[in-house]
Design an enzyme around this catalytic site. Sequence first.
Site, PDB file in Angstrom:
ATOM      1  N   ARG A 142       1.207 -21.266 -30.907  1.00 23.24           N
ATOM      2  CA  ARG A 142       0.786 -22.035 -32.076  1.00 23.24           C
ATOM      3  C   ARG A 142       1.947 -22.247 -33.031  1.00 23.24           C
ATOM      4  O   ARG A 142       2.101 -23.322 -33.623  1.00 23.24           O
ATOM      5  CB  ARG A 142      -0.343 -21.305 -32.823  1.00 23.24           C
ATOM      6  CG  ARG A 142      -1.674 -21.281 -32.105  1.00 23.24           C
ATOM      7  CD  ARG A 142      -2.788 -20.843 -33.041  1.00 23.24           C
ATOM      8  NE  ARG A 142      -3.079 -21.861 -34.049  1.00 23.24           N
ATOM      9  CZ  ARG A 142      -3.840 -21.648 -35.120  1.00 23.24           C
ATOM     10  NH1 ARG A 142      -4.370 -20.448 -35.321  1.00 23.24           N
ATOM     11  NH2 ARG A 142      -4.072 -22.606 -35.990  1.00 23.24           N
ATOM     12  N   ASN A 194      -5.744 -24.111 -43.399  1.00 28.29           N
ATOM     13  CA  ASN A 194      -4.774 -24.276 -42.318  1.00 28.29           C
ATOM     14  C   ASN A 194      -3.644 -23.262 -42.430  1.00 28.29           C
ATOM     15  O   ASN A 194      -3.264 -22.852 -43.531  1.00 28.29           O
ATOM     16  CB  ASN A 194      -4.199 -25.689 -42.337  1.00 28.29           C
ATOM     17  CG  ASN A 194      -5.270 -26.747 -42.122  1.00 28.29           C
ATOM     18  OD1 ASN A 194      -6.335 -26.461 -41.588  1.00 28.29           O
ATOM     19  ND2 ASN A 194      -4.997 -27.971 -42.542  1.00 28.29           N
ATOM     20  N   VAL A 195      -3.076 -22.915 -41.298  1.00 28.09           N
ATOM     21  CA  VAL A 195      -1.987 -21.934 -41.277  1.00 28.09           C
ATOM     22  C   VAL A 195      -0.637 -22.599 -41.015  1.00 28.09           C
ATOM     23  O   VAL A 195       0.374 -21.921 -40.882  1.00 28.09           O
ATOM     24  CB  VAL A 195      -2.263 -20.823 -40.236  1.00 28.09           C
ATOM     25  CG1 VAL A 195      -3.473 -20.000 -40.656  1.00 28.09           C
ATOM     26  CG2 VAL A 195      -2.462 -21.400 -38.835  1.00 28.09           C
ATOM     27  N   HIS A 231      -6.015 -18.547 -45.405  1.00 25.27           N
ATOM     28  CA  HIS A 231      -6.074 -17.918 -44.078  1.00 25.27           C
ATOM     29  C   HIS A 231      -4.701 -17.476 -43.574  1.00 25.27           C
ATOM     30  O   HIS A 231      -4.525 -17.231 -42.385  1.00 25.27           O
ATOM     31  CB  HIS A 231      -6.724 -18.872 -43.067  1.00 25.27           C
ATOM     32  CG  HIS A 231      -8.187 -19.063 -43.300  1.00 25.27           C
ATOM     33  ND1 HIS A 231      -8.899 -20.121 -42.768  1.00 25.27           N
ATOM     34  CD2 HIS A 231      -9.082 -18.343 -44.013  1.00 25.27           C
ATOM     35  CE1 HIS A 231     -10.167 -20.038 -43.148  1.00 25.27           C
ATOM     36  NE2 HIS A 231     -10.295 -18.970 -43.909  1.00 25.27           N
ATOM     37  N   CYS A 285       1.524  -0.729 -43.416  1.00 29.78           N
ATOM     38  CA  CYS A 285       1.861  -0.657 -44.845  1.00 29.78           C
ATOM     39  C   CYS A 285       1.640  -1.965 -45.591  1.00 29.78           C
ATOM     40  O   CYS A 285       1.875  -2.037 -46.792  1.00 29.78           O
ATOM     41  CB  CYS A 285       3.301  -0.192 -45.020  1.00 29.78           C
ATOM     42  SG  CYS A 285       4.553  -1.451 -44.631  1.00 29.78           S
ATOM     43  N   CYS A 310       8.128  -2.836 -38.243  1.00 28.99           N
ATOM     44  CA  CYS A 310       8.079  -3.360 -39.609  1.00 28.99           C
ATOM     45  C   CYS A 310       9.429  -3.095 -40.283  1.00 28.99           C
ATOM     46  O   CYS A 310       9.945  -1.975 -40.198  1.00 28.99           O
ATOM     47  CB  CYS A 310       6.949  -2.666 -40.375  1.00 28.99           C
ATOM     48  SG  CYS A 310       7.006  -2.902 -42.170  1.00 28.99           S
ATOM     49  N   CYS A 351       8.579  -0.037 -43.143  1.00 30.47           N
ATOM     50  CA  CYS A 351       8.195   1.335 -42.779  1.00 30.47           C
ATOM     51  C   CYS A 351       8.562   1.698 -41.347  1.00 30.47           C
ATOM     52  O   CYS A 351       8.366   2.842 -40.936  1.00 30.47           O
ATOM     53  CB  CYS A 351       6.702   1.547 -43.011  1.00 30.47           C
ATOM     54  SG  CYS A 351       5.631   0.718 -41.798  1.00 30.47           S
ATOM     55  N   GLY A 380     -11.357 -32.836 -44.287  1.00 28.65           N
ATOM     56  CA  GLY A 380     -11.146 -32.394 -42.912  1.00 28.65           C
ATOM     57  C   GLY A 380     -11.677 -31.013 -42.603  1.00 28.65           C
ATOM     58  O   GLY A 380     -11.118 -30.296 -41.782  1.00 28.65           O
ATOM     59  N   SER A 413     -15.087 -28.471 -41.517  1.00 30.61           N
ATOM     60  CA  SER A 413     -16.344 -28.524 -40.777  1.00 30.61           C
ATOM     61  C   SER A 413     -17.543 -28.135 -41.623  1.00 30.61           C
ATOM     62  O   SER A 413     -18.685 -28.456 -41.287  1.00 30.61           O
ATOM     63  CB  SER A 413     -16.272 -27.588 -39.567  1.00 30.61           C
ATOM     64  OG  SER A 413     -16.210 -26.228 -40.001  1.00 30.61           O
TER      65      SER A 413
END
EC number: 2.3.1.286
Length: 231
Positions: free
Chosen positions: A56, A89-90, A106, A117, A133, A136, A172, A174
């Site tokens: 994606r 949207n992402v 989102h 963390c 990460c 941490c 746009g 749903s």
Amino acid sequence: MEKIVILTGAGISAESGLGTFRDEGGLWAQHRIEDVATPEGFARNPALVHGFYNARRMQAGGAHPNAAHTALARLQRDWPGEVVIVTQNVDNLHETGGATRVIHMHGTLSGALCASCEHRWTAPAEMSVGEPCPACRAATARPDIVWFGEMPYHMDQIYDHLAQAGIFAAIGTSGQVYPAAAFVHEAIAAGAQTVELNLEPSVGASSFDQTLLGPATQIVPRWVDDLLGRR
């Protein structure tokens, strides 16, 4: 001048080549939502989930903002009052189209999150299982995406904006995913004028004062022109 709050969903990015999880033949059609978009799915098979979001991320990286994205950026620039864009949207097409003050409820494909963390950082093009990460060093990196069953981000801020809205637009979407599906009712309670812009009426279309139907690249620029023409 009235404050405008705009909620956008997958339909605004569809004409940029980014499909929704309801589209046949796209990335979502190859997987069950439970396997790639839930905390439980990530716990069962993190490699599958990382692979899905890597795909994606690559797809979104090749997409370009369309006329609907740039029209909303123009509205932000030229409207005398505040224009707040809240997106489900992402992708980053609102920002690359020139918009500012975009609230990603989102999360974003460009972000990584430590499940231990909660440190956040810019995601690499490809994330993998066991990635540490930076803060941490725990091997619990995940996409900074709100999955089904998790609480969307920035909800207090969004509700504050809705309580001040003079105009609320849903573009746009749903109308099936909560809490976003109920934003129109928050706006109505604040006395806002409401409009839905969609390819076809959503399940909540009857709640809106006005419904404009058609491809986002056509109806959103016309709606923006109309708003700016009656300032």
